[in-house]
Scaffold this active site. Structure first.
Site, short mmCIF file in Angstrom:
data_model
loop_
_atom_site.label_atom_id
_atom_site.label_comp_id
_atom_site.label_asym_id
_atom_site.label_seq_id
_atom_site.Cartn_x
_atom_site.Cartn_y
_atom_site.Cartn_z
N TYR A 22 1.95 10.58 -11.01
CA TYR A 22 1.48 9.51 -10.11
C TYR A 22 0.84 8.38 -10.93
CZ TYR A 22 -2.02 7.57 -6.75
OH TYR A 22 -2.82 6.76 -5.97
N ASN A 60 -11.63 6.34 -5.12
CA ASN A 60 -11.94 7.29 -4.05
C ASN A 60 -12.59 6.66 -2.82
OD1 ASN A 60 -11.69 8.94 -6.68
ND2 ASN A 60 -11.48 10.46 -5.07
N LEU A 90 0.82 -1.22 0.00
CA LEU A 90 0.00 0.00 0.00
C LEU A 90 0.86 1.27 0.00
CD1 LEU A 90 -1.86 -1.62 2.84
CD2 LEU A 90 -3.30 -0.47 1.18
N ARG A 119 -16.64 12.44 -9.10
CA ARG A 119 -16.00 11.27 -8.49
C ARG A 119 -17.09 10.33 -7.98
NH1 ARG A 119 -12.28 13.60 -10.44
NH2 ARG A 119 -10.26 14.15 -9.52
N THR A 146 -4.33 2.44 -8.69
CA THR A 146 -5.28 3.54 -8.52
C THR A 146 -6.26 3.64 -9.70
OG1 THR A 146 -5.46 5.96 -8.41
CG2 THR A 146 -3.57 5.11 -9.58
P1 NAD Z 1 -1.95 6.59 2.98
O1 NAD Z 1 -1.03 7.70 2.61
O2 NAD Z 1 -2.84 6.79 4.15
O3 NAD Z 1 -1.13 5.24 3.20
C1 NAD Z 1 0.13 4.99 2.62
C2 NAD Z 1 1.07 4.53 3.72
O4 NAD Z 1 2.31 4.17 3.13
C3 NAD Z 1 1.36 5.62 4.75
O5 NAD Z 1 1.11 5.16 6.06
C4 NAD Z 1 2.84 5.92 4.56
O6 NAD Z 1 3.52 6.25 5.76
C5 NAD Z 1 3.34 4.59 3.99
N1 NAD Z 1 4.57 4.76 3.21
C6 NAD Z 1 4.77 5.59 2.16
N2 NAD Z 1 6.04 5.48 1.72
C7 NAD Z 1 6.65 4.56 2.51
C8 NAD Z 1 7.96 4.03 2.53
N3 NAD Z 1 8.91 4.44 1.68
N4 NAD Z 1 8.25 3.09 3.46
C9 NAD Z 1 7.31 2.68 4.34
N5 NAD Z 1 6.05 3.15 4.37
C10 NAD Z 1 5.73 4.08 3.45
O7 NAD Z 1 -2.82 6.27 1.67
P2 NAD Z 1 -4.06 5.28 1.47
O8 NAD Z 1 -5.23 6.10 1.09
O9 NAD Z 1 -4.15 4.32 2.61
O10 NAD Z 1 -3.61 4.52 0.14
C11 NAD Z 1 -2.99 3.26 0.13
C12 NAD Z 1 -2.72 2.83 -1.31
O11 NAD Z 1 -3.92 2.87 -2.07
C13 NAD Z 1 -1.73 3.73 -2.05
O12 NAD Z 1 -0.90 2.92 -2.84
C14 NAD Z 1 -2.59 4.60 -2.92
O13 NAD Z 1 -1.92 5.01 -4.09
C15 NAD Z 1 -3.74 3.67 -3.24
N6 NAD Z 1 -4.97 4.41 -3.54
C16 NAD Z 1 -5.80 4.84 -2.55
C17 NAD Z 1 -6.96 5.54 -2.88
C18 NAD Z 1 -8.00 5.94 -1.86
O14 NAD Z 1 -9.12 6.13 -2.26
N7 NAD Z 1 -7.68 6.07 -0.59
C19 NAD Z 1 -7.26 5.82 -4.22
C20 NAD Z 1 -6.36 5.40 -5.19
C21 NAD Z 1 -5.23 4.68 -4.84
N1 UDP Z 2 -10.89 19.41 -4.53
C1 UDP Z 2 -11.65 20.54 -4.25
N2 UDP Z 2 -11.41 21.19 -3.07
C2 UDP Z 2 -10.50 20.79 -2.16
C3 UDP Z 2 -9.72 19.63 -2.46
C4 UDP Z 2 -9.96 18.95 -3.66
O1 UDP Z 2 -12.51 20.96 -5.04
O2 UDP Z 2 -10.35 21.45 -1.11
C5 UDP Z 2 -11.16 18.64 -5.79
C6 UDP Z 2 -9.96 18.28 -6.66
O3 UDP Z 2 -9.61 19.33 -7.52
C7 UDP Z 2 -10.47 17.07 -7.41
C8 UDP Z 2 -11.40 16.38 -6.40
O4 UDP Z 2 -11.68 17.38 -5.41
O5 UDP Z 2 -11.26 17.50 -8.51
C9 UDP Z 2 -10.84 15.14 -5.71
O6 UDP Z 2 -9.56 15.44 -5.20
P1 UDP Z 2 -8.73 14.48 -4.26
O7 UDP Z 2 -7.56 15.26 -3.75
O8 UDP Z 2 -9.59 13.85 -3.22
O9 UDP Z 2 -8.13 13.32 -5.16
P2 UDP Z 2 -8.36 12.77 -6.64
O10 UDP Z 2 -9.71 12.15 -6.69
O11 UDP Z 2 -8.21 13.91 -7.58
O12 UDP Z 2 -7.25 11.78 -6.77
#
Ligand code: NAD
Ligand code: UDP
Length: 383
Positions: free
Chosen positions: A180, A209, A91, A255, A134
């Protein structure tokens, strides 16, 4: 009684190496594994703040959880921890859009270069890998390139995103927002190639999301004052401060939001049904929870007074340009609707929670967790 997988076989306890398990999604997955399974979990992260409740000796499942404060960028212990485990879940990432423009190099390293050893070790030691990619990998929809009133914009094939059909459509290199998505695409391709040539057993997750409690941070309270988290935390921060919610470029982007607790159900199915999950890329989202950011802001503005007792904002939102909010290099995904056919067919999973319900529980959490600290911070004179 033994828990059974989807094919009726007893689920054997696993050792899971969870990299980035101290973050938002990781912390919810750890809670679920603690409550419902007997799996052992080796968590690797640079911070344990969000899972410290599971590590305390008083927690009944603490003996099944190990925490290793490791930065995977430069730590030789990673290899032996992956080797010890049956399954690795990666993650770890920089995944806040504000960072894609401000720290594009860190973004590329974190989402591609730093993940390479994880893939290589899993392939070399024949370990199963669940890798977090993602929904942003799809980039912009094909429909967004059609004229605004073109009838084909209504045709789902121009905007619904399918794992095995939709192209990845990114903006130009100067729009560093896409660093990204592009880095995530490269690691997906590496995993796919390792599987094709060396038999790596993998599952790729594309979250759409996911939101809920513990997401990101509230600037100036449990994160840097100048930091910009994802939209749920940005809007929560505005509500806690009693200030207008900022709509980037008018808040017209769309979204679909999925409650993190629904998403975790899908992850548990992937973990415990390898024969159904291996070799697949899964969209994991809730197509029924689609809103523009303006609509999301309006919903949050309506829900917050109900769960907090605070007065409603008189002028709840303000438009800001993406350049002022994020700086040069920002670009946006227009619309993200997941096609759910593959996950539904393989794992029988469907999301359950409506956007209104998930906002109520999440904003109640935000208020309980942050309002006292926020009031104290706001009462201090500015330096
Ligand atoms: P998050 O930032 O809360 O979790 C990521 C974790 O990885 C953090 O705790 C951070 O400390 C750890 N980390 C980062 N770099 C590290 C390193 N070099 N060594 C050790 N630990 C490290 O984010 P999240 O929302 O929990 O997302 C988790 C994964 O899901 C990510 O890969 C993200 O790209 C993907 N993702 C999440 C969403 C979402 O909706 N939340 C959407 C798209 C993709
Ligand atoms: N956004 C917004 N106001 C804020 C933060 C984000 O309007 O204070 C918008 C951003 O431009 C994007 C959407 O909300 O269109 C979702 O952004 P987020 O950072 O959650 O991540 P994304 O879905 O773009 O990866």
């Amino acid at each position: 009684m033994a828990r059974l997988d989807l094919d009726g076989n007893p689920i054997e306890p696993l050792t899971i190496c969870m990299i980035g398990g101290g973050g938002f999604i990781g912390s919810h997955l750890c809670d679920k594994l603690a409550e419902e399974s007997l799996h052992k979990v080796i968590v690797i992260d640079v911070s344990e703040e969000k899972i410290k409740h599971l590590l305390e000796a008083s927690c009944p499942s603490s003996s099944r959880f190990e925490f290793h404060k490791i930065n995977i960028k430069h730590d030789s212990r990673l290899e032996s921890l992956i080797k010890t485990a049956d399954l690795t879940i990666n993650l770890a990432a920089i995944c806040t859009p504000a960072d894609y423009n401000k720290r594009p190099l860190d973004t590329i390293y974190s989402n591609f270069i730093d993940a390479i050893p994880v893939v290589k070790f899993c392939s070399e030691y024949k370990k199963r890998l669940i890798h977090f990619s993602t929904c942003e990998i799809y980039g912009k929809t094909v429909g967004s390139f059609l004229p605004k009133d073109h009838p084909l914009r209504q045709d789902p094939k121009f905007y619904v995103l399918k794992e095995d059909e939709s192209p990845c459509v990114f903006g130009p290199i100067e729009k560093q927002r896409w660093s990204y998505a592009c880095a995530k695409q490269m690691i997906e391709r590496l995993i796919y190639a390792e599987s094709h040539e060396h038999g790596l057993k993998f599952t790729i997750v594309r979250p759409f999301n996911w939101i809920g409690p513990r997401m990101d941070f509230i600037p100036g309270i449990d994160g840097p004052s100048e930091g910009v988290p994802r939209v749920l935390a940005c809007f929560s921060n505005n509500l806690l401060r009693g200030e207008q919610l900022k709509l980037v470029d008018g808040g017209q982007s769309q979204r679909t939001f999925l409650y993190v607790k629904d998403a975790i159900e899908a992850l548990l199915l992937m973990i415990e049904n390898p024969s159904r999950a291996n070799g697949h890329i899964f969209n994991v989202g809730n197509p029924d929870n689609e809103v523009t950011m303006k609509e999301l802001a309006e919903m949050m503005v309506k829900v917050y007074p109900k769960v907090s007792g605070e007065p409603a904002l008189e002028v709840p939102t303000i438009d800001v340009s993406s350049k002022d909010f994020y700086g040069e290099g920002y670009d946006d995904s227009d619309k993200r609707i997941p096609d759910m056919t593959i996950i539904n067919k393989q794992l029988g999973w469907n999301p359950k929670t409506s956007l209104m319900d998930l906002l109520e529980s999440t904003l109640a959490y935000q208020h309980q967790t942050y309002s006292k600290a926020m009031k104290e911070a706001l009462s201090k004179p500015a330096c």
